[in-house]
Design a protein around this motif. Structure first.
Motif, PDB file in Angstrom:
ATOM      1  N   MET A   1       7.611   1.008  11.262  1.00 48.33           N
ATOM      2  CA  MET A   1       6.964   1.825  12.286  1.00 48.33           C
ATOM      3  C   MET A   1       6.488   3.174  11.748  1.00 48.33           C
ATOM      4  N   GLY A   2       5.864   3.160  10.582  1.00 47.83           N
ATOM      5  CA  GLY A   2       5.263   4.366  10.033  1.00 47.83           C
ATOM      6  C   GLY A   2       6.138   5.123   9.063  1.00 47.83           C
ATOM      7  N   TYR A   3       7.410   4.767   8.977  1.00 51.00           N
ATOM      8  CA  TYR A   3       8.286   5.421   8.008  1.00 51.00           C
ATOM      9  C   TYR A   3       8.149   4.778   6.627  1.00 51.00           C
ATOM     10  N   ASP A   4       7.075   4.038   6.451  1.00 52.47           N
ATOM     11  CA  ASP A   4       6.709   3.456   5.148  1.00 52.47           C
ATOM     12  C   ASP A   4       5.250   3.848   4.910  1.00 52.47           C
ATOM     13  N   VAL A   5       5.037   4.967   4.219  1.00 50.41           N
ATOM     14  CA  VAL A   5       3.713   5.577   4.100  1.00 50.41           C
ATOM     15  C   VAL A   5       2.955   4.990   2.916  1.00 50.41           C
TER      16      VAL A   5
ATOM     17  N   THR B   1       0.819   8.918   9.702  1.00 46.79           N
ATOM     18  CA  THR B   1       0.021   8.695   8.490  1.00 46.79           C
ATOM     19  C   THR B   1      -0.118   7.198   8.195  1.00 46.79           C
ATOM     20  N   GLN B   2      -1.054   6.887   7.321  1.00 49.55           N
ATOM     21  CA  GLN B   2      -1.411   5.489   7.051  1.00 49.55           C
ATOM     22  C   GLN B   2      -0.202   4.706   6.561  1.00 49.55           C
ATOM     23  N   SER B   3      -0.037   3.499   7.131  1.00 52.94           N
ATOM     24  CA  SER B   3       1.174   2.734   6.864  1.00 52.94           C
ATOM     25  C   SER B   3       0.967   1.274   7.232  1.00 52.94           C
ATOM     26  N   PRO B   4       1.612   0.353   6.496  1.00 49.87           N
ATOM     27  CA  PRO B   4       1.610  -1.057   6.910  1.00 49.87           C
ATOM     28  C   PRO B   4       2.477  -1.300   8.140  1.00 49.87           C
TER      29      PRO B   4
END
Length: 544
Positions: A60-64, A53-56
């Motif tokens: 590595m994506g575990y910050d949505v 899902t969209q993330s900075p």
């Protein structure tokens, strides 16, 4: 079959590192679609997608930053729909990481919450006033080092982050947060997703009184590489309110027959206890993901004690065992001191995992026998490794790209520059090399997975351990018409094991094992699977 997950085999795909389709050096959904044939050829039941899902991408994506959009780095919602459709056509279920204990600090919810103390989402995150001296409200620490509290100048308050400061924790004490999270899950289930791997499932709730954590008694005064490991996290996670919330979540999943939940329980002190609690009965999670076999311990006592402890009170819950994942050193490197042959160790690990009672989690590259990649400091991307190098080199070594073809640049993963390097040791173990070798680790996995499916007792049957000295691990898997006796030599030295009341025949998946009457000879990392009449068969081994 609605309970396909019970005893099922779940294959974890780390999208960044599986297959790049557009040459930007990062794996993506079209790349996964192109490689679905490989996953299906293994004989697994399900694919688990790490965050897409969209993330900075701070973690590595575990910050949505947006729960209902695919990050453009990985593709689009249309790519996701195509992935679901093609996986289902191949008989594969698909679940995805759902990271809802925290969001990115770029999420609209947090941007609104931090704007002021009086707005619709002001209480959606965990905010607290400073102590009179300006210090944080308590001593809670972050998994990634330092305080778990970050000062925010607009609110003039601290916010909680169990991980990076860019990952503020949601406030699950607020019912509106719970409803919003259920809406997110409903969105993906409506698109045909078969369930969720719930990241940090025991971190949802914090102690409402904000009490400080006590020190970890077992540390005995020795400093840890990460101060987080010096606390007993009694109040910052694993709170009793979590049970009612998980029941609420299960009610949603029950509206979608055939779906499943896999909860990741990260708690060194209470992990097994929480796994059992969170999966007990039909109104909790379907299964929980275990950390018990993700460390360096490779002893018969360790494997036996953890499995026996989980099922000590009868089958009131269900585990999902794993030996490797995207957060730990690959088991081929962790357990290398117990072997003289990587190929033998890889095959033994596969057989052990696939004969224990519970569901199975396999991590991409495990089927190739990949060791941990040796990553240089200048190649690091993982914030944990960058902070704690060199004592803790972080997680990049287990996240490097899949090697597909040994004679192509970057082993066929990408035509560009990969986000992490493909090391020569991995290229030598590539899929194309192993596909054509009947004795390869890859083909051993395929054989073992097909054999497991032909024995229902291995998916749902009981397990009972025999009393054997180290390094021999032996147990019985019970079925309706036939039992299986499983014997493992967890060492690099040959061992002789005595058998009784066992049919003198080895299952063809046995390895480095020979029978001489009632004497079973196991070579280095050898293992034997033997059929036995129900309730019969004995195994004994005394060291020395």
């Amino acid at each position: 079959m609605s309970d396909w997950w019970r005893g099922g085999v779940i294959y974890q795909v780390y999208p960044r590192s599986f297959q790049d389709s557009n040459g930007n050096g990062v794996g993506d959904l079209p790349g996964i679609i192109d490689r679905l044939g490989h996953i299906a050829s293994l004989g697994v039941d399900c694919i688990w997608l790490s965050p897409i899902t969209q993330s900075p991408q701070a973690d590595m994506g575990y910050d949505v930053s947006e729960y209902t959009q695919v990050d453009p780095l990985f593709g689009s919602l249309q790519d996701f729909d195509q992935l679901i459709e093609q996986a289902h056509a191949l008989g594969l279920k698909v679940i995805m990481d759902q990271v809802v204990s925290h969001t990115s600090d770029q999420h609209p919810w947090f941007r609104e919450s931090c704007f002021s103390r009086e707005n619709a989402r002001s209480d959606w995150y965990v905010w607290a006033d400073a102590n009179p001296d300006g210090s944080p409200p308590n001593n809670w620490l972050s998994v990634f080092g330092g305080s778990a509290w970050e000062w925010h100048t607009s609110r003039k308050q601290y916010y909680l982050h169990n991980f990076l400061a860019a990952q503020p924790d949601l406030n699950f004490h607020n019912p509106d947060v719970q409803d919003a999270v259920l809406d997110v899950m409903r969105f993906w289930l409506d698109r045909g997703l078969d369930g969720f791997r719930l990241d940090t499932v025991n971190y949802y709730f914090h102690d409402a009184k904000m009490r400080s954590n006590p020190p970890l008694k077992s540390l005995k005064g020795l400093p840890a590489t990460n101060p987080y490991d010096m606390q007993s996290h009694k109040f910052s996670k694993s709170q009793p309110e979590n049970v009612a919330w998980l029941k609420k979540l299960r009610k949603l999943l029950d509206q979608y027959p055939g779906t499943t939940t896999v909860g990741e329980v990260g708690d060194d002190e209470r992990g097994l206890e929480l796994m059992k609690l969170y999966t007990s009965g039909s109104d909790m999670l379907h299964q929980c993901y275990s950390f018990d076999f993700l460390g360096p311990k490779f002893t018969a006592k360790h494997f036996r004690s953890k499995v026996e402890a989980f099922f000590a009170d009868g089958e009131t819950g269900w585990p999902c065992w794993s030996f490797s994942n995207h957060d730990v050193i690959r088991h081929m490197t962790r357990w290398a001191p117990h072997s003289v042959s990587p190929a033998d160790l890889a095959r033994q690990a596969a057989a052990l995992m696939l004969t224990l009672k519970g569901s199975v989690g396999l991590y991409q590259g495990e089927e190739l026998g990949l060791p941990e990649a040796d990553i240089l400091y200048e190649e690091l991307t993982d914030p944990r490794g960058i902070r704690f190098w060199p004592e803790d080199k972080g997680r990049d070594g287990c996240r490097t790209p899949m090697p597909w073809q040994h004679d192509l640049t970057h082993a066929g993963f990408t035509t560009g520059k990969p986000w992490l390097p493909v090391k020569p040791a991995h290229s030598a173990l590539s899929v194309d090399v192993q596909n054509h070798d009947p004795a390869s680790t890859l083909n051993a996995y395929r054989t073992l997975l097909a054999w497991r499916k032909s024995h229902p007792s291995l998916r749902t049957g009981d397990i009972a351990f025999f009393k054997c000295d180290e390094p021999v691990l032996a147990y019985r898997r019970s079925g309706e018409s036939k039992d299986l006796i499983c014997v493992f030599n967890l060492s690099a030295d040959p061992r002789n094991v005595k058998l009784s009341k066992v049919e003198l025949a080895l299952e063809p998946v046995s390895h480095n094992a020979t029978l001489d009457g009632a004497s079973l000879q196991l070579g280095p990392n050898g293992f034997a699977i033997l059929p036995a009449p129900v309730g019969e068969g004995r195994v004994s081994y005394k060291a020395g």
